[in-house]
Write a protein that holds these residues in place. Structure first.
Motif, mmCIF file in Angstrom:
data_model
loop_
_atom_site.group_PDB
_atom_site.id
_atom_site.type_symbol
_atom_site.label_atom_id
_atom_site.label_comp_id
_atom_site.label_asym_id
_atom_site.label_seq_id
_atom_site.Cartn_x
_atom_site.Cartn_y
_atom_site.Cartn_z
ATOM 1 N N LEU A 20 26.856 50.946 37.970
ATOM 2 C CA LEU A 20 28.070 50.945 39.355
ATOM 3 C C LEU A 20 28.478 49.741 39.657
ATOM 4 C CD1 LEU A 20 29.422 52.850 41.429
ATOM 5 C CD2 LEU A 20 27.327 52.434 42.976
ATOM 6 N N CYS A 21 29.733 49.767 39.288
ATOM 7 C CA CYS A 21 30.409 48.197 39.367
ATOM 8 C C CYS A 21 31.564 48.321 40.633
ATOM 9 C CB CYS A 21 31.361 48.117 38.076
ATOM 10 S SG CYS A 21 30.391 48.348 36.460
ATOM 11 N N ILE A 22 31.167 47.521 41.543
ATOM 12 C CA ILE A 22 31.891 47.657 42.869
ATOM 13 C C ILE A 22 32.658 46.278 43.154
ATOM 14 C CG2 ILE A 22 31.687 47.843 45.507
ATOM 15 C CD1 ILE A 22 29.046 49.319 44.773
ATOM 16 N N PHE A 23 33.854 46.256 43.697
ATOM 17 C CA PHE A 23 34.640 45.011 43.985
ATOM 18 C C PHE A 23 35.327 45.207 45.085
ATOM 19 C CE2 PHE A 23 38.095 41.963 43.733
ATOM 20 C CZ PHE A 23 37.219 40.995 43.269
ATOM 21 N N ILE A 24 35.132 44.261 46.106
ATOM 22 C CA ILE A 24 35.343 44.325 47.247
ATOM 23 C C ILE A 24 36.570 42.844 47.642
ATOM 24 C CG2 ILE A 24 34.923 44.074 49.798
ATOM 25 C CD1 ILE A 24 31.978 45.259 49.047
ATOM 26 N N THR A 25 37.553 43.235 48.018
ATOM 27 C CA THR A 25 38.604 42.094 48.029
ATOM 28 C C THR A 25 39.529 42.272 49.322
ATOM 29 O OG1 THR A 25 40.186 41.064 46.810
ATOM 30 C CG2 THR A 25 40.366 43.172 46.751
ATOM 31 N N TYR A 26 39.951 41.071 49.562
ATOM 32 C CA TYR A 26 41.136 40.901 50.738
ATOM 33 C C TYR A 26 42.281 40.802 49.907
ATOM 34 C CZ TYR A 26 41.224 36.115 49.259
ATOM 35 O OH TYR A 26 40.994 35.038 48.707
ATOM 36 N N THR A 27 43.301 41.248 50.719
ATOM 37 C CA THR A 27 44.880 40.973 50.419
ATOM 38 C C THR A 27 45.275 40.160 51.366
ATOM 39 O OG1 THR A 27 44.848 43.501 49.342
ATOM 40 C CG2 THR A 27 47.274 42.100 50.071
ATOM 41 N N TYR A 28 45.771 39.008 50.722
ATOM 42 C CA TYR A 28 46.328 38.048 51.586
ATOM 43 C C TYR A 28 48.052 38.081 51.745
ATOM 44 C CZ TYR A 28 47.355 33.159 53.010
ATOM 45 O OH TYR A 28 47.783 32.099 54.009
ATOM 46 N N GLY A 29 48.618 38.030 52.761
ATOM 47 C CA GLY A 29 49.894 37.974 53.078
ATOM 48 C C GLY A 29 50.639 39.123 52.235
ATOM 49 N N GLU A 30 51.423 39.070 51.464
ATOM 50 C CA GLU A 30 52.338 39.965 50.921
ATOM 51 C C GLU A 30 51.841 40.460 49.391
ATOM 52 O OE1 GLU A 30 56.381 38.789 51.197
ATOM 53 O OE2 GLU A 30 56.302 38.840 53.322
ATOM 54 N N GLY A 31 50.529 40.318 49.321
ATOM 55 C CA GLY A 31 50.052 41.076 48.179
ATOM 56 C C GLY A 31 49.720 40.046 47.051
ATOM 57 N N LYS A 32 49.962 38.861 47.041
ATOM 58 C CA LYS A 32 49.848 38.057 45.966
ATOM 59 C C LYS A 32 48.209 37.692 45.855
ATOM 60 C CE LYS A 32 51.338 33.632 43.867
ATOM 61 N NZ LYS A 32 50.161 33.158 43.339
ATOM 62 N N MET A 33 47.726 37.748 44.652
ATOM 63 C CA MET A 33 46.156 37.453 44.484
ATOM 64 C C MET A 33 46.120 36.131 44.734
ATOM 65 S SD MET A 33 44.855 39.956 41.394
ATOM 66 C CE MET A 33 45.342 41.684 41.598
ATOM 67 N N THR A 34 45.164 35.646 45.453
ATOM 68 C CA THR A 34 44.633 34.185 45.312
ATOM 69 C C THR A 34 44.002 33.725 44.225
ATOM 70 O OG1 THR A 34 42.634 34.822 46.378
ATOM 71 C CG2 THR A 34 44.473 34.195 48.118
ATOM 72 N N ASP A 35 43.796 32.556 43.983
ATOM 73 C CA ASP A 35 43.340 32.105 42.531
ATOM 74 C C ASP A 35 41.935 32.602 42.332
ATOM 75 O OD1 ASP A 35 45.454 30.589 42.161
ATOM 76 O OD2 ASP A 35 44.742 28.804 42.816
ATOM 77 N N ASP A 36 41.069 32.863 43.150
ATOM 78 C CA ASP A 36 39.654 33.301 42.875
ATOM 79 C C ASP A 36 39.706 34.725 42.484
ATOM 80 O OD1 ASP A 36 40.331 33.950 45.639
ATOM 81 O OD2 ASP A 36 38.209 33.814 46.112
ATOM 82 N N VAL A 37 40.720 35.600 43.261
ATOM 83 C CA VAL A 37 40.796 36.929 42.909
ATOM 84 C C VAL A 37 41.526 37.357 41.641
ATOM 85 C CG1 VAL A 37 41.794 39.115 43.729
ATOM 86 C CG2 VAL A 37 40.542 37.445 45.358
#
Length: 148
Positions: free
Chosen positions: A50-67
């Motif tokens: 089972l592979c799970i990814f949990i992430t935030y969305t910053y501002g208008e959807g552009k992925m931050t560098d780590d994501v």
């Protein structure tokens, strides 16, 4: 069953979600390993059911560098035969982009052959009681589907 939770968190909201989910899955008998995206290689998913990814969305959807770095690693994998789930937080102030990165990852997991085990869980900001209930319900659904 082995589960791998990888999360990206800027404010701590997604780290909290990961901790809640980890405890839930352990209660259901899963062997769980949790790590932050910036310290994890996407290929670590290959050793898990089972592979799970949990992430935030910053501002208008552009992925931050780590994501974005983790996303780029992920797209090179073949996760056929694996299950996945995605979760994350966002701010409804960015209506059209609310939790957009969660759905970007959902699409990518499907493209690389993984099978979605539960509907994406999205919450606004920090996980309160209603959000915790959504996470708990998703964990229960994962357990029912994988543990019978």
């Amino acid at each position: 069953m082995k589960a791998r939770i990888v999360y990206a968190s800027m404010t701590g909201n997604d780290a909290d979600m990961a901790e809640i989910l980890e405890e839930d899955l352990q209660d259901y008998g899963f062997e769980v390993e949790t790590s932050e995206a910036s310290f994890t290689d996407a290929s670590d998913y290959l050793e898990n059911d089972l592979c799970i990814f949990i992430t935030y969305t910053y501002g208008e959807g552009k992925m931050t560098d780590d994501v974005a770095d983790f996303y780029d690693q992920l797209k090179d994998l073949d996760l056929s035969g694996k299950y996945f789930a995605v979760m994350g937080s966002g701010d409804k102030m960015y209506a059209d982009h609310f939790c957009e990165n969660v759905f970007d990852f959902e699409k990518m997991f499907k493209e690389i052959g993984a099978k979605e085990i539960t509907k994406a869980v999205t919450i606004e900001n920090a996980p309160g009681d209603a959000a915790i209930a959504k996470i708990d319900n998703a964990a229960e659904e994962m357990s029912e589907k994988l543990n019978g």
